[in-house]
Design an enzyme around this catalytic site. Sequence first.
Site, PDB file in Angstrom:
ATOM      1  N   LYS A  39      17.706 -23.088 -18.099  1.00  0.00           N
ATOM      2  CA  LYS A  39      17.562 -23.944 -19.168  1.00  0.00           C
ATOM      3  C   LYS A  39      16.191 -24.337 -19.103  1.00  0.00           C
ATOM      4  O   LYS A  39      15.402 -24.400 -20.012  1.00  0.00           O
ATOM      5  CB  LYS A  39      18.787 -25.248 -19.255  1.00  0.00           C
ATOM      6  CG  LYS A  39      20.183 -24.576 -19.124  1.00  0.00           C
ATOM      7  CD  LYS A  39      20.995 -25.229 -18.454  1.00  0.00           C
ATOM      8  CE  LYS A  39      22.325 -24.416 -18.183  1.00  0.00           C
ATOM      9  NZ  LYS A  39      23.026 -23.675 -19.431  1.00  0.00           N
TER      10      LYS A  39
ATOM     11  N   TRP B 174      31.615 -28.803 -17.105  1.00  0.00           N
ATOM     12  CA  TRP B 174      30.944 -28.332 -15.997  1.00  0.00           C
ATOM     13  C   TRP B 174      31.644 -28.746 -14.832  1.00  0.00           C
ATOM     14  O   TRP B 174      31.828 -28.442 -13.667  1.00  0.00           O
ATOM     15  CB  TRP B 174      29.617 -28.271 -16.006  1.00  0.00           C
ATOM     16  CG  TRP B 174      28.938 -27.208 -16.941  1.00  0.00           C
ATOM     17  CD1 TRP B 174      28.499 -27.267 -18.164  1.00  0.00           C
ATOM     18  CD2 TRP B 174      29.096 -25.572 -16.996  1.00  0.00           C
ATOM     19  NE1 TRP B 174      28.242 -26.320 -18.902  1.00  0.00           N
ATOM     20  CE2 TRP B 174      28.840 -25.260 -18.031  1.00  0.00           C
ATOM     21  CE3 TRP B 174      29.752 -25.035 -15.661  1.00  0.00           C
ATOM     22  CZ2 TRP B 174      28.538 -23.802 -18.159  1.00  0.00           C
ATOM     23  CZ3 TRP B 174      29.820 -23.579 -16.159  1.00  0.00           C
ATOM     24  CH2 TRP B 174      29.255 -22.930 -17.217  1.00  0.00           C
TER      25      TRP B 174
ATOM     26  N   ASP C 104      25.080 -31.913  -9.979  1.00  0.00           N
ATOM     27  CA  ASP C 104      24.788 -30.507 -10.792  1.00  0.00           C
ATOM     28  C   ASP C 104      23.729 -30.998 -11.840  1.00  0.00           C
ATOM     29  O   ASP C 104      24.083 -31.519 -12.755  1.00  0.00           O
ATOM     30  CB  ASP C 104      25.989 -29.885 -11.217  1.00  0.00           C
ATOM     31  CG  ASP C 104      25.869 -28.725 -12.276  1.00  0.00           C
ATOM     32  OD1 ASP C 104      24.629 -28.450 -12.587  1.00  0.00           O
ATOM     33  OD2 ASP C 104      26.776 -28.136 -12.851  1.00  0.00           O
TER      34      ASP C 104
HETATM   35  C1  LIG Z   1      25.778 -28.220 -16.109  1.00  0.00           C
HETATM   36  C2  LIG Z   1      25.949 -26.761 -15.880  1.00  0.00           C
HETATM   37  N1  LIG Z   1      26.513 -26.501 -14.621  1.00  0.00           N
HETATM   38  C3  LIG Z   1      26.635 -25.218 -14.396  1.00  0.00           C
HETATM   39  C4  LIG Z   1      26.397 -24.088 -15.036  1.00  0.00           C
HETATM   40  C5  LIG Z   1      26.749 -22.882 -14.587  1.00  0.00           C
HETATM   41  O1  LIG Z   1      25.644 -22.113 -14.393  1.00  0.00           O
HETATM   42  P1  LIG Z   1      25.257 -20.379 -13.968  1.00  0.00           P
HETATM   43  O2  LIG Z   1      25.611 -19.737 -15.201  1.00  0.00           O
HETATM   44  O3  LIG Z   1      24.136 -20.652 -13.352  1.00  0.00           O
HETATM   45  O4  LIG Z   1      26.517 -20.446 -12.864  1.00  0.00           O
HETATM   46  C6  LIG Z   1      25.732 -24.465 -16.493  1.00  0.00           C
HETATM   47  C7  LIG Z   1      25.353 -23.452 -17.336  1.00  0.00           C
HETATM   48  O5  LIG Z   1      24.979 -22.352 -17.323  1.00  0.00           O
HETATM   49  C8  LIG Z   1      25.796 -25.935 -16.579  1.00  0.00           C
HETATM   50  O6  LIG Z   1      25.150 -26.270 -17.915  1.00  0.00           O
END
Ligand SMILES: Cc1ncc(COP(=O)(O)O)c(C=O)c1O
Length: 361
Positions: free
Chosen positions: A197, A103, A173
Amino acid sequence: MTERIFNFSAGPAVLPMPVLEEAQRDMLSLPGVGMSVMEISHRSKTFDEIFGRAEAGLRELLGIPDNYHVLFLQGGASLQFSMIPMNFLPQGGSADFIITGSWGKKALKEAKRAGATNVAATMSDGGFTRVPGSDELKLDPKAAYVHITTNETIEGVEWKHEPEVGAVPLVADASSDILSHPITVDKYALIYAGAQKNMGPSGVTLVIMRDDLLQRIPEGLHTMLDYRTHVENKSLYNTPNTWGIYIISLVCKWLLEKGGLEAMHRENEKKAQLIYDIVDATGFYRGHADHDSRSIMNVTFRLPSEELEKKFTSEATAQGMDGLKGHRSVGGIRASIYNAFPRSGVEALVSFMKEFEKKNG
Ligand SMILES: Cc1ncc(COP(=O)(O)O)c(C=O)c1O
């Protein structure tokens, strides 16, 4: 099927039963309102109260100081990958990234479109198995901000303490470990997290932002991509995810009743330890992350072969344990055990792991 199974999904993920029950009970009509939360105006008094409860709940649970804004946005954590550099990476400036998994890499990719970046550390060499030590960081003291991913959901790598970044704003994040343990919010300039989550359903993204950052935003950004729009309009510039905010309000109530984040943290550590103990017991299972960086939310491990991993997930599914297949990019097994995941489910997995090893080891 009406029986609930043990849902180890990485997200969208298991929600607390009392939350689902309350939402179900009030699905057709919120008490005294005669309409569901999805059918009322986001500018109504009823929604205003729900919104207030979600914000107040988060402020209380996380101890969010008054000089921080709490925003409920859309576009997922992924849109934050772009909004943060568009708002806070000035021309001629540079942002530091500490990459501990997949990520963080995605966040960096988007930031590069907006301006200059510096990788202060990347743990890709070891296949993202740990967070770096302070001696491994090549931080730029003039950086506009430092970006980290507090918990890398795919690799199961989690920071146990914030890195020391001096006076440079720390941006995190926290999508997959927000609300899993207490944090000191004022160590961060900005924290963002997709809700799906540990907080609620997908489609709503929490942003916690220190007020002074607003002064750094350049003129000329598109209205929806400018944080000032959302601060000035208290997240109601356009129609927000009303259902998502409602569920977050219920999750906060549930967490407060459970004793808050310290209590949650103790329970999460116990749950994770039960699985890591089996992973460490013999050579059959191999943990992906190094001990010091192991996630208490996403427990990742391998088996001796991919064939056995396939057998493991399909037999587990047959026994009512779903979502254990590791992310396609790293393979193996991933047990996501967020706040709402019950200890009984962890115990079921642990006995399954012991049995599986006996039969296949
Ligand atoms: C740590 C992390 N960052 C970002 C995301 C991406 O999030 P989104 O699907 O809400 O854009 C995720 C997974 O969904 C994640 O686990």
